[in-house]
Design an enzyme around this catalytic site. Structure first.
Site, PDB file in Angstrom:
ATOM      1  CG  ASP B  68      39.353  50.295  52.665  1.00 18.58           C
ATOM      2  OD1 ASP B  68      38.886  49.704  51.674  1.00 18.58           O
ATOM      3  OD2 ASP B  68      40.578  50.469  52.831  1.00 18.58           O
ATOM      4  NE  ARG B 126      38.962  41.720  37.240  1.00 20.04           N
ATOM      5  CZ  ARG B 126      38.972  40.405  37.439  1.00 20.04           C
ATOM      6  NH1 ARG B 126      38.355  39.594  36.623  1.00 20.04           N
ATOM      7  NH2 ARG B 126      39.610  39.904  38.475  1.00 20.04           N
ATOM      8  CE  LYS B 127      33.657  51.667  38.445  1.00 24.49           C
ATOM      9  NZ  LYS B 127      33.992  52.956  37.793  1.00 24.49           N
TER      10      LYS B 127
END
Lengths: 166, 166
Positions: B68, B126-127
């Protein structure tokens, strides 16, 4: 709801009770406890202040961890049920995670208990698929799916033989 | 390889440096540090003895956590690169995780350093989608994918205004 139940994780044999996320013998761990609630399973977890992503919100890796352990716990409990067995009967059943998927639907506020609910999606041989939802303040924050695989009984011998590694 | 670099996470503004997985200001956290290595990104992490799943093997939730944070760090570094900017330029860029997928390909042994490698799969507005592989003893143990979303600049104002929450 589950006042009269022991947690799934409290039935795990000692040999597999050291998990950082849910092992009762891991003193540094999170000690997640999962229970039946009808056809669903439920756990409550109160994150520590340092389980932070950004100030005020819970760290995603912690959320993934509780989904993971609630998923494998639910898988074990479901396997006992499918076999019509109580969780204190032999041989023990325990699962590991083959695959974990977590969707962070909305931010999870820090400073309150989280409720983790699990559902058995399918049981296929040694594989159990569990879906999970993590809620805070009554709203779902995280949705997850755990593909859990039953571990071989030989990993969990309870026979107290002289050459036991423990 | 990255001896002359600061870690991605060391460029994060103070306001967003409290992450349990990678914040340099979280004293209880894992403090993951990620770097460029050509077109890939790399981090090394040495699990603690208590980051255990079953004896001898690393906890899956810990592995999910480092995937993550390496993913969001890689996303930020890639966004700076895509804009042709150094990581110490303003405004700061930081990402949160929208979705995390982790496949546990084979068990991860405890007691040795893990190498986490990231690749940018795509950048869409934005991804940013990042794939990651975690290796131990030269073998891939875990494969992951992180969908990271850039957080609004307004969350990270460096203006030292009188009414700053800090």
């Amino acid at each position: 709801m589950h006042m009269d139940q022991r947690a799934f994780q409290d039935y795990y044999p000692d040999e597999v009770s050291h998990c950082y996320g849910c092992g009762r013998l891991n003193e540094r761990g999170l000690k997640l406890k999962s229970y039946w609630d009808g056809e669903e399973t439920v756990a409550t977890f109160f994150p520590k202040p340092y389980h932070m992503a950004v100030p005020g919100y819970v760290y995603g890796g912690l959320l993934a961890s509780i989904v993971d352990c609630h998923g494998t716990g639910t898988a074990a409990a479901a396997a006992y049920r499918a076999e019509g067995r109580a969780m204190d009967t032999q041989p023990p059943i325990r699962f590991v995670t083959a695959s974990l998927r977590v969707d962070y639907v909305r931010p999870t506020p820090l400073g309150m208990p989280l409720e983790i609910r699990g559902k058995v999606k399918k049981i296929e041989g040694r594989k159990v698929v569990v879906t999970a939802a993590v809620s805070a303040a009554g709203e779902v924050r995280v949705r997850g799916e755990v593909v859990a695989v039953r571990i071989p009984e030989s990993w969990m011998s309870r026979d107290a033989s002289a050459d036991s590694p423990r």
